[in-house]
Design a protein around this motif. Structure first.
Motif, PDB file in Angstrom:
ATOM      1  N   MET A  29       0.851  -1.195   0.000  1.00 18.72           N
ATOM      2  CA  MET A  29       0.000   0.000   0.000  1.00 18.72           C
ATOM      3  C   MET A  29       0.887   1.246   0.000  1.00 18.72           C
ATOM      4  N   PRO A  30       0.354   2.394  -0.423  1.00 24.15           N
ATOM      5  CA  PRO A  30       1.161   3.626  -0.418  1.00 24.15           C
ATOM      6  C   PRO A  30       1.498   4.074   1.003  1.00 24.15           C
ATOM      7  N   LEU A  31       2.761   4.360   1.264  1.00 18.09           N
ATOM      8  CA  LEU A  31       3.194   4.783   2.591  1.00 18.09           C
ATOM      9  C   LEU A  31       2.489   6.070   3.013  1.00 18.09           C
ATOM     10  N   GLU A  32       2.198   6.953   2.054  1.00 15.99           N
ATOM     11  CA  GLU A  32       1.580   8.241   2.396  1.00 15.99           C
ATOM     12  C   GLU A  32       0.193   8.086   3.033  1.00 15.99           C
ATOM     13  N   TRP A  33      -0.421   6.939   2.870  1.00 21.56           N
ATOM     14  CA  TRP A  33      -1.698   6.689   3.545  1.00 21.56           C
ATOM     15  C   TRP A  33      -1.563   6.803   5.058  1.00 21.56           C
ATOM     16  N   PHE A  34      -0.397   6.448   5.580  1.00 21.16           N
ATOM     17  CA  PHE A  34      -0.213   6.333   7.029  1.00 21.16           C
ATOM     18  C   PHE A  34       0.630   7.462   7.624  1.00 21.16           C
ATOM     19  N   GLU A  35       1.224   8.290   6.792  1.00 21.93           N
ATOM     20  CA  GLU A  35       2.079   9.379   7.289  1.00 21.93           C
ATOM     21  C   GLU A  35       1.218  10.593   7.618  1.00 21.93           C
ATOM     22  N   ILE A  36       1.200  10.958   8.881  1.00 20.56           N
ATOM     23  CA  ILE A  36       0.434  12.131   9.304  1.00 20.56           C
ATOM     24  C   ILE A  36       1.320  13.059  10.120  1.00 20.56           C
ATOM     25  N   ASP A  37       0.869  14.281  10.264  1.00 19.28           N
ATOM     26  CA  ASP A  37       1.632  15.314  10.959  1.00 19.28           C
ATOM     27  C   ASP A  37       1.992  14.856  12.376  1.00 19.28           C
ATOM     28  N   GLU A  38       3.251  14.992  12.752  1.00 18.99           N
ATOM     29  CA  GLU A  38       3.700  14.553  14.072  1.00 18.99           C
ATOM     30  C   GLU A  38       3.171  15.452  15.189  1.00 18.99           C
ATOM     31  N   LYS A  39       2.521  16.561  14.808  1.00 20.67           N
ATOM     32  CA  LYS A  39       1.910  17.441  15.806  1.00 20.67           C
ATOM     33  C   LYS A  39       0.460  17.037  16.090  1.00 20.67           C
ATOM     34  N   ALA A  40      -0.013  16.001  15.431  1.00 18.63           N
ATOM     35  CA  ALA A  40      -1.381  15.535  15.633  1.00 18.63           C
ATOM     36  C   ALA A  40      -1.576  15.009  17.053  1.00 18.63           C
ATOM     37  N   ASP A  41      -2.822  14.886  17.468  1.00 18.80           N
ATOM     38  CA  ASP A  41      -3.131  14.388  18.804  1.00 18.80           C
ATOM     39  C   ASP A  41      -3.113  12.863  18.797  1.00 18.80           C
ATOM     40  N   PHE A  42      -1.958  12.307  19.095  1.00 19.30           N
ATOM     41  CA  PHE A  42      -1.795  10.850  19.045  1.00 19.30           C
ATOM     42  C   PHE A  42      -2.398  10.155  20.264  1.00 19.30           C
ATOM     43  N   SER A  43      -2.968  10.925  21.185  1.00 16.83           N
ATOM     44  CA  SER A  43      -3.658  10.294  22.301  1.00 16.83           C
ATOM     45  C   SER A  43      -5.032   9.787  21.881  1.00 16.83           C
ATOM     46  N   ASN A  44      -5.540  10.308  20.751  1.00 19.33           N
ATOM     47  CA  ASN A  44      -6.817   9.797  20.240  1.00 19.33           C
ATOM     48  C   ASN A  44      -6.609   8.388  19.690  1.00 19.33           C
ATOM     49  N   PRO A  45      -7.436   7.419  20.089  1.00 21.66           N
ATOM     50  CA  PRO A  45      -7.220   6.025  19.670  1.00 21.66           C
ATOM     51  C   PRO A  45      -7.151   5.825  18.158  1.00 21.66           C
ATOM     52  N   LEU A  46      -7.947   6.572  17.402  1.00 21.82           N
ATOM     53  CA  LEU A  46      -7.947   6.403  15.949  1.00 21.82           C
ATOM     54  C   LEU A  46      -6.655   6.939  15.328  1.00 21.82           C
ATOM     55  N   VAL A  47      -6.119   8.027  15.906  1.00 24.64           N
ATOM     56  CA  VAL A  47      -4.854   8.589  15.418  1.00 24.64           C
ATOM     57  C   VAL A  47      -3.701   7.673  15.847  1.00 24.64           C
ATOM     58  N   THR A  48      -3.769   7.157  17.066  1.00 24.93           N
ATOM     59  CA  THR A  48      -2.769   6.187  17.527  1.00 24.93           C
ATOM     60  C   THR A  48      -2.731   4.996  16.574  1.00 24.93           C
ATOM     61  N   GLY A  49      -3.916   4.553  16.184  1.00 19.55           N
ATOM     62  CA  GLY A  49      -4.025   3.384  15.312  1.00 19.55           C
ATOM     63  C   GLY A  49      -3.353   3.568  13.974  1.00 19.55           C
ATOM     64  N   ILE A  50      -3.447   4.765  13.396  1.00 18.29           N
ATOM     65  CA  ILE A  50      -2.863   4.979  12.071  1.00 18.29           C
ATOM     66  C   ILE A  50      -1.340   5.016  12.163  1.00 18.29           C
ATOM     67  N   LYS A  51      -0.806   5.483  13.302  1.00 21.45           N
ATOM     68  CA  LYS A  51       0.650   5.473  13.498  1.00 21.45           C
ATOM     69  C   LYS A  51       1.130   4.038  13.677  1.00 21.45           C
ATOM     70  N   CYS A  52       0.331   3.215  14.357  1.00 20.51           N
ATOM     71  CA  CYS A  52       0.664   1.794  14.490  1.00 20.51           C
ATOM     72  C   CYS A  52       0.626   1.109  13.129  1.00 20.51           C
ATOM     73  N   THR A  53      -0.291   1.554  12.270  1.00 25.16           N
ATOM     74  CA  THR A  53      -0.366   0.994  10.917  1.00 25.16           C
ATOM     75  C   THR A  53       0.882   1.357  10.120  1.00 25.16           C
ATOM     76  N   GLU A  54       1.397   2.568  10.342  1.00 21.70           N
ATOM     77  CA  GLU A  54       2.660   2.956   9.698  1.00 21.70           C
ATOM     78  C   GLU A  54       3.784   2.033  10.173  1.00 21.70           C
ATOM     79  N   ALA A  55       3.797   1.748  11.476  1.00 20.54           N
ATOM     80  CA  ALA A  55       4.808   0.824  12.010  1.00 20.54           C
ATOM     81  C   ALA A  55       4.645  -0.560  11.383  1.00 20.54           C
ATOM     82  N   ASN A  56       3.398  -0.999  11.211  1.00 18.99           N
ATOM     83  CA  ASN A  56       3.144  -2.301  10.576  1.00 18.99           C
ATOM     84  C   ASN A  56       3.633  -2.330   9.130  1.00 18.99           C
ATOM     85  N   TYR A  57       3.553  -1.180   8.473  1.00 21.95           N
ATOM     86  CA  TYR A  57       4.054  -1.058   7.097  1.00 21.95           C
ATOM     87  C   TYR A  57       5.548  -1.379   7.062  1.00 21.95           C
TER      88      TYR A  57
END
Length: 385
Positions: free
Chosen positions: A227-255
């Motif tokens: 899959m395209p890496l850009e799907w999972f790359e989001i601004d590092e200033k985002a609120d990663f305490s939100n479970p859905l935002v946390t999840g997308i960063k974990c998906t980047e790690a899974n990539y």
């Protein structure tokens, strides 16, 4: 950081108190119903106990039915919204669609009683509907609860029918409250929490859309690395305490995991761990599991491993043993840290069983490749142990 942890601890305690109050209320209702029926029928003490057990059983069945109806509500509203069916889970039993045929798999997520996952058809997240799909479960519980109340009013009088209807009403109200009022229960964000978050923040809505899309694709056998890496790359200033935002960063790690780029995957997890006081427990445990794995195949600092591998985390791993990534972790731990080849063989035998009943094809292929990587790089060094 300490203030954040205190706030998180307070929220968790309030959630536990709230859940306890609901259970206490249900217990009180069950006791009251049992007491009234015992007085009416003039039962013996032994009969009272059997009656109470029967009523408790009815309430448990009612809660199970409401859970199934809740997930059915998500399914119906998802189909109405134009989503594709991916999986329908109650407890650990999961219905999936494989090659245009339905099959039963086995999977569970600690802290959840069921889950209906669907895949958005739209290519643009802003055009993809999300409100009805998220509301589907609590709408179904509300409709069934109101219907049972109407039936109770109209046909009330038969004590056994009354117990069944009251059980459905109470369980329906409980399911509606615990899913509709925005909160995190056992480290899991409920439907109300997710919906409010998406209403307030477009990024959260994007993360919700993307997680459903990725899960849908991997369930069909597509690998995350394709899959395209850009799907999972989001601004590092985002609120990663939100479970859905946390999840997308974990998906980047899974990539990166899927590409066997463990250093970059580790960086993602270490980044998220900085938010651990505010991250829901489910993700905190998942992140720590992966960091233990990276330590095992990397520097093998046993002090660091023991620091992460707490009693609570061990309990979580044990409760999540049906997850193939936990089996990969335990395989690496048994092989590299414990050097226990009998245990290694047992885990590999269990993996052979789990991979056949696992609901996500892409995840299985990825994990099996990582396990093979471990075998090639570490097993030969331990065969003499």
């Amino acid at each position: 950081m300490n203030k954040q942890k205190q706030t998180t601890d307070i929220k968790e305690k309030l959630t536990k108190i709230f859940s306890f109050i609901i259970l206490l209320g249900v217990g009180g209702i069950v006791g009251a119903i049992g007491g009234m029926m015992a007085v009416e029928e003039g039962r013996s003490p032994q009969g009272n106990i059997l009656g109470l057990l029967l009523i408790f059983a009815i309430f448990i069945i009612a809660f199970t039915v409401q859970i199934i109806l809740h997930e059915a509500g998500h399914l119906i509203c998802g189909l109405i919204s134009g989503y594709d069916f991916v999986s329908f889970r109650v407890g650990s039993l999961t219905l999936v669609k494989e090659n245009d045929k339905f099959a039963i798999k086995k999977f569970n997520i600690k802290g959840t009683a069921g889950q209906c996952l669907m895949m958005p058809k739209e290519d643009d997240y802003e055009k993809s509907p999300y409100v009805l799909y998220n509301l589907g479960g609590i709408l179904m519980n509300a409709i069934i609860t109101i219907l049972c109340f109407v039936l109770y009013v109209i046909f009330g009088g038969n004590r056994y029918l009354d117990v069944i209807l009251i059980a459905m009403i109470v369980s329906g109200i409980g399911t509606f409250i615990t899913n509709g009022i925005p909160m995190k229960i056992s480290g899991i964000a409920n439907d109300g929490y997710n919906l409010v978050s998406m209403k307030k923040n477009k990024l959260v809505r994007y993360c919700f859309y993307m997680q459903l899309k990725v899960n849908g694709l991997t369930s069909k056998g597509t690998r995350i690395k394709d899959m395209p890496l850009e799907w999972f790359e989001i601004d590092e200033k985002a609120d990663f305490s939100n479970p859905l935002v946390t999840g997308i960063k974990c998906t980047e790690a899974n990539y990166y995991h899927d590409k066997l780029d463990f250093d970059k995957a580790k960086q993602c997890y270490e980044f998220l761990l900085n938010y651990s006081p505010k991250i829901v427990k489910l993700y905190e445990y998942e992140i720590k599991c992966e960091l233990i794995f990276h330590e095992i195949i990397g520097r093998r600092n046993e002090d660091k491993i023991n620091e992460l591998y707490t009693k609570n985390l061990k309990a979580y791993v044990k409760a999540s043993k049906c997850h193939i990534n936990k089996m990969r972790l335990m395989y690496a731990y048994a092989l590299i840290i414990e050097k226990d080849m009998k245990k290694v063989k047992k885990i590999l035998d269990e993996i052979e069983i789990v991979k056949k009943r696992y609901p996500n094809k892409g995840e299985v292929e990825s994990e099996l490749e990582i396990i093979e990587f471990i075998r090639k790089n570490f097993e030969s060094a331990n065969t003499t142990i």
